[in-house]
Write a protein that holds these residues in place. Structure first.
Motif: not given
Length: 611
Positions: A226-230
């Protein structure tokens, strides 16, 4: 035929006989005639009865099917009621009877106005109870704009229809009508079809961004998907500000991919807000509107704008406003959010009130109700989702419904250590020009304006007005400015900047922090130029200043903006016993801070609101 011939022969024989017929012969002939005639009649009756029964059986219809077909005027999409309890209890029965009466009235009016049917609708076999629905559909496609708006309003106010009638509108209305319904406050969600099915996937996550992004990110350490997608979404936000890049996002299936991500991260508001930002930026390009509508996003936006969470509703409202070219001539670029009105309204808008946050602020959290004292750190922005109250939207909009209330957001940082993009070092001059351009695109300057600013936001307001005064195309902003409210604005510098510069080798203070230093030449020039500019201008000024220190981190306590720095030299200066964070956050609606702010806005716009 043979029977008839036989009867004729017998009669001739009986008629031409010269000798008296014998009784037995005579009656034998009569019996033969009766025998054949009876056989013929009986057989024919049986045959006819059989055919009638067979024909009746073949033509027998299910009466329920007939009634269902009578109620259909378009394709019917089966769906369940949105309210699970509406089919039970006395309340439901009472509503049912009331709706029957309303439908009779509508059917009567529809019969009276059956004459206007024309074009494609004139050939439709329409039942009386459907007449009103199709009349509204036809009216929504009228060449008369006022008639179209009236049709959408009447649709949105319809709460007595059958489920299938809402689906008729959903499937038969055009893009303009659908967008109008989504922006209507009372619209039933059954007006909107579900988004088309998305391609099936074996894996979720970073497949949206090329597939190999996640393994690459994980090679640097343990990084949640989710962090990378953000990070990827934040990059797409920047790309979506460029029209040609929006075309590439759409051409490569970006609308469907973003919708997939939106569904996967229903429990992550930050991801959903970034997706909404991208969609809102794409909606600035009118040639993409039909694609956005066809991809099913309108139904998602129609639900989101009804959310009780102010940030979610505001992001959806921005996108829908950019899609609604029927009633919204302005365009809301990234970071410009309308807090009121977020729906179509018959209330005339007579003035604008603009809210500009300061260092480490945001378009929503800066203007929440006062809560417990918090540290001036990045932790505040990370907890955005906990703040669901925004007093400009919940209080000011109710007290002054004739205002358009806009809140502006831009990225800020105390230190380049935590900056999202350290190489993107933006000065006050750069930011003011960027915001000025966005606000003018949103129609700011077409109506009277009151500016409300906090901390560094006040410096941006001053710089924007100075820049607007140099550009003829921006002159309406100057001419329509009626007042400015400054909440603890460091006109003469901030202690925060002095502290950050003194330990700059540890904090790496950002450019905006450095510009807040009392020794900054740019800050002194800005103050002198604004005082000169304001000499012959007819706008009011009100300033508030904090009297309590603010915690920075867990150990440092600073008086961020002292009294002497908040003194502009114009208007009233009111000290308030709060810290720097809470100077713009009233505890309650009846507190002095909010009531004085409200009174200033009303006084500054008194003549404009009366007209």
């Amino acid at each position: 035929m043979s029977l008839a011939a036989y009867c004729v022969i017998c009669c001739r024989r009986m008629g031409t006989s010269t000798s008296p017929p014998k009784s037995s012969t005579y009656w034998r002939d009569i019996r033969n005639i009766i025998k054949f005639t009876g056989s013929l009649i009986l057989g024919g009756s049986l045959f006819i009865t059989y055919e009638v029964l067979a024909l009746k059986k073949s033509l027998t219809l299910d009466t329920q099917v007939v009634e269902r077909e009578k109620m259909k005027s378009y394709i019917y999409v089966h769906t369940v009621s949105l309210d699970k309890t509406e089919n039970h209890g006395i309340t439901y029965q009472a509503r049912k009877e009331l709706h029957k009466a309303v439908r009779k009235v509508l059917a009567t009016s529809a019969r009276m106005f059956r004459g206007p049917f024309a074009d494609t609708f004139s050939t439709v076999d329409i039942e009386d109870h459907d007449c009103a629905v199709w009349l509204l559909l036809r009216k929504s496609r009228s060449d008369d704009r006022a008639a179209r708006l009236q049709a959408v309003q009447e649709m949105s106010e319809a709460h007595h229809w059958h489920d299938y009638q809402y689906r008729i509108i959903a499937q038969a209305c055009d893009m303009r009508t659908l967008t109008g319904l989504a922006r209507s406050k009372e619209s039933d969600l059954r007006f909107f079809l579900r988004p088309p099915p998305l391609p099936s996937l074996k894996e979720g996550g970073l497949w949206c961004f090329g597939g190999n992004g996640l393994p690459y990110a994980e090679s640097f350490g343990e990084v949640p998907s989710a962090t990378v997608e953000m990070f990827c979404l934040e990059a797409l936000v920047k790309h979506s500000e460029i029209p040609t890049h929006c075309d590439k996002i759409e051409a490569n299936g970006g609308l469907q991919l973003l919708q997939r991500l939106y569904q996967l991260h229903k429990d992550c508001p930050k991801v959903q807000r970034n997706i909404m930002r991208i969609l809102g930026n794409m909606a600035l390009n009118e040639h993409l509107h039909s694609t956005i509508v066809r991809s099913g996003w309108v139904s998602i936006l129609a639900e989101a704008i009804k959310s009780q969470h102010i940030m979610e509703a505001s992001h959806a409202a921005r996108t829908l406003a950019n899609l609604d070219r029927e009633t919204v001539p302005d365009k809301y670029q990234d970071g410009v959010y309308v807090l009121h009105p977020q729906h179509r309204t018959s209330q005339p808008i007579k003035a604008d009130v603009l809210f500009i946050h300061g260092l480490m602020g945001a378009a929503f959290k800066t203007w929440r109700q006062q809560d417990n004292d918090q540290d001036l750190t990045e932790k505040v922005s990370e907890d955005e989702t906990k703040y669901t109250t925004c007093w400009p939207k919940s209080w000011l909009a109710r007290d002054c419904p004739a205002l358009r209330i806009i809140s502006v957001e831009y990225d800020t940082s105390l230190s380049d250590w935590r900056a999202r993009c350290p190489t993107e070092r933006k000065s006050i001059a750069f930011r003011s020009n960027e915001l000025l351009r966005k606000l003018r695109a949103a129609g700011v300057g077409d109506r009277p304006v009151v500016w409300v600013s906090h901390s560094m936001g006040g410096l941006l307001v001053k710089k924007m007005l100075l820049e607007a005064s140099k550009k003829p195309e921006m002159s309406t902003i100057i001419n329509n400015t009626r007042g400015i409210i400054f909440y603890s604005v460091p006109h003469h510098g901030s202690h925060l900047a002095e502290y950050s510069v003194n330990i700059r080798y540890l904090l790496f203070p950002s450019l905006e922090v450095k510009e807040l230093s009392k020794d900054s030449p740019a800050l002194k020039t800005l103050q002198d130029d604004f005082l000169e500019f304001a000499k012959d201008k007819n706008f009011q000024v009100l300033s508030f200043v904090e009297t309590l220190p603010t915690y920075i981190g867990s150990m440092i306590k600073l008086h961020v903006v002292p009294l002497e720095s908040a003194d502009l030299g114009l208007g009233d200066l009111i000290p308030v016993d709060v810290n720097h964070l809470n100077i713009c956050k009233p505890k309650r609606k009846d507190t002095f801070l909010y009531q004085r702010t409200l009174q200033f806005i009303r006084d500054a716009l008194a003549k404009d609101l009366e007209n």
